[in-house]
Design an enzyme around this catalytic site. Sequence first.
Site, mmCIF file in Angstrom:
data_model
loop_
_atom_site.group_PDB
_atom_site.id
_atom_site.type_symbol
_atom_site.label_atom_id
_atom_site.label_comp_id
_atom_site.label_asym_id
_atom_site.label_seq_id
_atom_site.Cartn_x
_atom_site.Cartn_y
_atom_site.Cartn_z
ATOM 1 C CD GLU A 96 -2.597 -1.335 2.567
ATOM 2 O OE1 GLU A 96 -2.536 -0.441 3.484
ATOM 3 O OE2 GLU A 96 -3.104 -2.260 2.686
ATOM 4 C CB CYS A 109 2.561 7.064 3.894
ATOM 5 S SG CYS A 109 2.707 5.887 5.107
ATOM 6 C CB CYS A 116 6.098 -6.041 8.903
ATOM 7 S SG CYS A 116 7.418 -5.103 10.206
ATOM 8 C CB CYS A 120 4.101 -3.467 16.377
ATOM 9 S SG CYS A 120 5.862 -3.135 16.265
ATOM 10 C CB CYS A 123 1.236 -3.000 13.545
ATOM 11 S SG CYS A 123 1.414 -2.448 11.724
ATOM 12 C CB CYS A 337 0.657 0.723 7.342
ATOM 13 S SG CYS A 337 1.167 0.318 8.499
HETATM 14 N N1 SAH Z 1 8.128 -0.363 10.662
HETATM 15 C C1 SAH Z 1 8.160 1.310 10.948
HETATM 16 C C2 SAH Z 1 7.138 1.967 9.857
HETATM 17 C C3 SAH Z 1 5.842 1.479 9.913
HETATM 18 S S1 SAH Z 1 4.698 1.702 11.005
HETATM 19 C C4 SAH Z 1 7.977 1.519 12.206
HETATM 20 O O1 SAH Z 1 7.596 0.790 13.015
HETATM 21 O O2 SAH Z 1 8.132 2.936 12.576
HETATM 22 C C5 SAH Z 1 4.297 3.431 10.798
HETATM 23 C C6 SAH Z 1 3.717 3.944 12.164
HETATM 24 O O3 SAH Z 1 2.360 3.519 12.072
HETATM 25 C C7 SAH Z 1 4.325 3.386 13.376
HETATM 26 O O4 SAH Z 1 4.491 4.228 14.014
HETATM 27 C C8 SAH Z 1 3.361 2.366 13.752
HETATM 28 O O5 SAH Z 1 3.379 2.139 15.010
HETATM 29 C C9 SAH Z 1 1.976 3.297 13.287
HETATM 30 N N2 SAH Z 1 0.831 2.241 13.592
HETATM 31 C C10 SAH Z 1 0.918 0.789 13.162
HETATM 32 N N3 SAH Z 1 -0.554 0.272 13.274
HETATM 33 C C11 SAH Z 1 -0.960 1.234 13.918
HETATM 34 C C12 SAH Z 1 -2.408 1.462 14.028
HETATM 35 N N4 SAH Z 1 -3.319 0.373 13.878
HETATM 36 N N5 SAH Z 1 -2.947 2.603 14.621
HETATM 37 C C13 SAH Z 1 -2.007 3.711 14.364
HETATM 38 N N6 SAH Z 1 -1.029 3.668 14.199
HETATM 39 C C14 SAH Z 1 -0.396 2.420 13.813
#
Ligand code: SAH
Length: 365
Positions: A96, A109, A116, A120, A123, A337
């Site tokens: 995406e 973005c 990944c 996390c 996510c 994302c």
């Molecule tokens: N792997 C990298 C970049 C991708 S995530 C990182 O971890 O920074 C980009 C951002 O979106 C990160 O800060 C992540 O924690 C956040 N993110 C992921 N899922 C989310 C969600 N469901 N709601 C809000 N932010 C989210």
Amino acid sequence: MNATSTKPNPLDLDLAGCESLVTALGFKAFHGRNLFKWMHKHGVVDFDAMTDLPKSLRTVLLETVEIRLPRILQTHPSADGTVKWVMELVDGQRVETVFIPEGKRSTICVSSQVGCALECAFCATARQGFNRNLSVAEIIGQVWHAARQLGAAPTNVVMMGMGEPLANFEAAVKAMDVMQDDLAYMLAKQRVTLSTSGIVPNIYRLREVSDVSLAVSLHAPNDELRDELVPINRKYPLAELIPACKHYVAGDKRRKITWEYVMLDGINDSPAHAKQLIRLLEGVPSKVNLIPFNPFTGSDFGTSPPDRVETFRERLARSGIFAMTRKTRGDEIAAACGQLVGRVQDRTGRLGRIRVEADTRVDLR
Ligand code: SAH
């Protein structure tokens, strides 16, 4: 475009790479500059339309290399102007890319991996597991498409889409170099931001080869909680992450780390957490982005109520930390994302809770 082609893809090359490509074919280096400019500045990917390249060079290029771009598979516009594209790669994988207009600014973005490995807890991308790294062509190809769709290069790029860019180090760095090249997208270094979950050795490495802005997904002010939310913390705890970030911005007073902090109802959003965060960031040039959690099907987390987010933000601001709450954009198109792709290819069905070995597949080289 041919999925099985093994011909080199000129979109994988930076300026110096394009110059070497044409000199290796027996032509002058400046033709390589022109090739690079045609592809990125003018968006031309048909060698025959590159009218200032010698005809003989165009013929050799046609035989020896192939420009392969991702394909826009779906376009999801949102009422607030946000557009989300699902891009299909030559092997059928999907990632995406999101376009976020903000007045005169326009931010793209960009994704760096298919899926990944980091798991996390909150996510959507993590649910898909890790599939593969994107190539330079597939990363810069997202910017290429955005520039064509919008009629101009974006003013800002954030490596904040699917994947962990510091786990795809070389390709991410090279693609960011192309973004900044005057013959390509001309982005200023402070307008290119890499977001990482905190792969500490590669933060040091990045500092050696690049000076893009750094955003770090913090999400918790202590190791106990961060171990749960961002499991890479078990490998690189805060005592290592914070000095690496300090080092990244050292030597230039204008630079700051952007800390991303997703506000999870009842998990990390209390006044006590704010207090810990203030202490943790003492002495680090910082700004904090509070991100309202974007819920998705199957996640157990809730979004903190707006007044709690505001109380948290005020506490940080009162202690001198610049903090802002990120506006939620593109809600109705699932702009968090990984959500659209997640819908079409969630291969794991995992509930996204934490596994201890979460970080072992990260490529650290
Ligand atoms: N792997 C990298 C970049 C991708 S995530 C990182 O971890 O920074 C980009 C951002 O979106 C990160 O800060 C992540 O924690 C956040 N993110 C992921 N899922 C989310 C969600 N469901 N709601 C809000 N932010 C989210």
